[in-house]
Design an enzyme around this catalytic site. Sequence first.
Site, PDB file in Angstrom:
ATOM      1  N   TYR A   1      -2.622  -0.848  10.028  1.00 40.91           N
ATOM      2  CA  TYR A   1      -2.670  -1.197   8.615  1.00 40.91           C
ATOM      3  C   TYR A   1      -1.345  -0.874   7.927  1.00 40.91           C
ATOM      4  O   TYR A   1      -0.771  -1.700   7.197  1.00 40.91           O
ATOM      5  CB  TYR A   1      -3.816  -0.422   7.953  1.00 40.91           C
ATOM      6  CG  TYR A   1      -3.954  -0.649   6.465  1.00 40.91           C
ATOM      7  CD1 TYR A   1      -4.594  -1.778   5.993  1.00 40.91           C
ATOM      8  CD2 TYR A   1      -3.472   0.284   5.552  1.00 40.91           C
ATOM      9  CE1 TYR A   1      -4.743  -1.989   4.619  1.00 40.91           C
ATOM     10  CE2 TYR A   1      -3.605   0.096   4.184  1.00 40.91           C
ATOM     11  CZ  TYR A   1      -4.246  -1.045   3.721  1.00 40.91           C
ATOM     12  OH  TYR A   1      -4.391  -1.244   2.373  1.00 40.91           O
TER      13      TYR A   1
ATOM     14  N   SER B   1       0.850  -1.196   0.000  1.00 44.91           N
ATOM     15  CA  SER B   1       0.000   0.000   0.000  1.00 44.91           C
ATOM     16  C   SER B   1       0.878   1.234   0.000  1.00 44.91           C
ATOM     17  O   SER B   1       2.048   1.198   0.439  1.00 44.91           O
ATOM     18  CB  SER B   1      -0.903   0.010   1.238  1.00 44.91           C
ATOM     19  OG  SER B   1      -1.576   1.245   1.365  1.00 44.91           O
TER      20      SER B   1
END
Length: 576
Positions: free
Chosen positions: A461, A448
């Site tokens: 995350y 990400s």
Amino acid sequence: MTAAPLYVTATDGQRLAVYTEGRADAPTLLLVHGYPDNATVWDALAEELSGTYRIVRYDVRGAGRSTAPDRRSGYLVDQLGEDLLTVADAVSPDRPVHVVGHDWGAIQAWHAVTEPAYAERLASLTAVSGPNLDHAGHWLQKAPDGVRNVLRQFVRSTYIGFFSTPGVPEAAWLSGIGGLALSGLERIGGGPHERARRSTRDYLNGLELYRANMLRRFTRPVERRTSVPVQALAPTHDAFMIDQVQSNAGRWAEDFRFHRFQGGHWSVRSRPVPIAARIRAFVDEIESGAPRPRRALTAQQARRHGGAFAGQLAVVTGAGSGIGRAVSFELAERGTRVIAVDIDEDAASRTAYLCGHLTPGSDFRKVDVGDAEAMEKLAAWVRSEHGVPDLVVNNAGIGVAGPFLETSERDWDRVVRVNLWGVVNGCRAFAPLLVDAGGGGRIVNTASAAAFIPSRVFGPYATTKAAVLMLSRTLRGELAGRGVSVTAVCPGLINTGIIDNAHLSGMGKETAAKKRLNRLYRLRGYTPEKAATRIVNAIENDPEIVPVTAEAHLGLALSRFAPKALSRGARLAPPL
């Protein structure tokens, strides 16, 4: 290869030296060599396969112990295709043969399988480092994979012009200079170091192959299609050919497979084990009599099914929704068989069903990627039922957001289990398969932009995604020498619906927080489909990192050149 040859007479009277070994009661593999070789180039591969199959190889006209035509027209590819069928009829009159061709042997074998009258006599073709000349001519003229790739191939094909020059290549071979240059080229990709058993006659006669065929086929290509099952094997360090010239054949064959493996142009001598494994799996699948997927392509599909992913097998986790689902569709549209994996069985099934309409042979499996044993079983099942994959996309992931002090141990366990261990388990399960298959495969891990853009509310995350990024970079270095590439994909704000299933801690009422985040993603307007196209286009070129959106590109640049600016930005509350 010590046995005396059997001589078969070609349609124009040439005598072809044919050699037979292996099991007389087994399927016949007909091996066709290239230039400037003779049938001895197959010694190592024949040794690998003779215990399972009946092995037949022959010296093509002008090479080895076969006779040579007096005229250049005797080397036309139409005549070479007739030679192949003549040998097949002589050695296996009652049963179709499986053809394996290398270099010019693959070229003439391709010509034979695209001749409708020959189809019933040929059970399959495995082509190593050799395309159909007409297919290559169409590819060069229409540049479906871009002008850049045409130029890359042009550079690798300069030897064709040299071989077509009267007298000059003959002088190079006779003086020994050509032999020295060829020895150097053979070493590219870890090629053979032993001296090839070639004669001056092999070098000189084979030049007529280029002079009789290349200009005609490249400038006036015709459409040649085939219903014969074909697999094309492309070494990663082929000095003479890029992948796309061979994978382009996916638009011309109803039943097509394309596999890369680590090695050089003469891997049939230097790396026979991975080639033998691919041949064995392919031939056994055909001999089993199981129904084989065939495609009836529209003109638009045919154009796309000729790219670098044509005929390949991909495993995609998290394929039931979002980026995983979009990547599955993008790959299937380009001719890839997709194994859709998701913890939601119905979602995985729907993805596979739709992929199957684009490329037959897709399948699905319900798997929890955080379960290491389940992932090992998945890899074993894929290998048993579909073969070794060419591409593994470890994409499954979940969202967790909230300040560190508000995030529970349970949330940490869950996000680490799926986002990090899911990727670790995928790499551990499939990387050995890709290595054992001889390399050439790809692993793609979804990280990400959060991996390099710190945020005060995406700590859990971002931590897992940063770990995935570093895992991918270190694994890329480790597996490079084994022929397996690893790429990390770093999307930015993609409207995937991940927020709906995310757990948000310490951000007020969870429903309201999700609405605010979803609104941000919708305003960004970057769809999973757009991301999938960008990802698949990028991984064809084997990058280390693929930043997808503009913010991902910017964040990666800042992380390298202005890390303090990113650190200061992490103190700000996001606009939620």
